[in-house]
Design a protein around this motif. Structure first.
Motif, PDB file in Angstrom:
ATOM      1  N   ALA A 143      80.831  21.632  -6.843  1.00 41.58           N
ATOM      2  CA  ALA A 143      80.507  22.364  -5.610  1.00 41.58           C
ATOM      3  C   ALA A 143      79.032  22.765  -5.560  1.00 41.58           C
ATOM      4  N   ASP A 191      79.234  26.905   0.734  1.00 40.48           N
ATOM      5  CA  ASP A 191      77.977  26.152   0.770  1.00 40.48           C
ATOM      6  C   ASP A 191      77.464  26.121   2.202  1.00 40.48           C
ATOM      7  N   GLU A 193      82.780  27.423  -3.760  1.00 40.82           N
ATOM      8  CA  GLU A 193      82.784  26.350  -2.760  1.00 40.82           C
ATOM      9  C   GLU A 193      82.150  26.762  -1.432  1.00 40.82           C
ATOM     10  N   THR A 198      74.183  26.823  -2.263  1.00 40.69           N
ATOM     11  CA  THR A 198      75.533  27.124  -2.734  1.00 40.69           C
ATOM     12  C   THR A 198      75.594  28.634  -2.933  1.00 40.69           C
TER      13      THR A 198
END
Length: 199
Positions: free
Chosen positions: A93, A158, A156, A152
């Motif tokens: 990620a 982002d 997860e 990021t």
């Protein structure tokens, strides 16, 4: 009488030349010579955060130049007894849009080192400049390009900011839009006030 006519002629020529000179200076000032990308960075707590990348793509979506990517992304963090592993491999990620676009897995450590830098320890404005050259330092063709900033925020979550601009554009702000994969209220201030300016 002749002197007066000569003086008048010189005065007329000077008055006509001034607007042309001013116009020339204005046009010269309006011609962009670089793109400046900046944002306010606020360091976040916990792993899975504080990673970002800044890059330029051409009309086809090919990466022309990566201006910066945080070192964890490309180098990872090796602890005693562990095998070295790039950050985006250990943590998929981690700036995934840049990883895919740049074909990071095809690049050598040396190639990645050219634009990799340490994640800032302190809060503050981060600024990056693109001088219209590619990764090899050669001037790019005139045309339309896209600037991207990916961060990021945490896990997860982002966010990607992007904006399209052309060599024909005058100096000034590039309009940016953003796409967020997953809301994260507690880490949303990691990257704010993102700007791209043709100068």
């Amino acid at each position: 009488m002749r002197k007066n006519k000569l003086f008048s002629a010189i005065l007329v020529i000077m008055l006509l030349a001034v607007p042309v000179m001013v116009l020339g200076i204005r046009n010269q000032a309006e011609k962009a010579r670089c793109l400046e990308v900046s944002f306010d960075y606020k360091r976040q707590a916990g792993p899975g955060s504080n990673q970002y990348a800044v890059w330029i793509e051409n009309e086809k979506g090919d990466v022309v130049k990566t201006l910066f990517v945080t070192s964890y992304t490309t180098k990872g963090r090796t602890r005693p007894g562990e095998q070295p592993m790039r950050g985006y491999v250990k943590r998929p990620a981690c700036v995934p849009v840049w990883v895919k676009a740049s074909k990071a897995e095809e690049q050598t450590d040396q190639q990645l080192d050219a634009f990799t830098g340490a994640t800032p320890n302190a809060d503050g404005t981060q600024t990056f400049t693109w001088d219209f050259t590619d990764q090899a330092g050669k001037a790019v063709k005139k045309g339309t390009y896209k600037v991207l900033v990916e961060a990021t925020l945490f896990g997860e979550s982002d966010i990607v900011y992007s904006g399209v601009f052309s060599f024909k554009d005058k100096t000034g702000d590039v309009v940016l839009t953003s796409t967020l994969t997953k809301e994260d209220e507690s880490h949303k201030d990691m990257v704010t006030n993102v700007k791209a300016v043709l100068r």
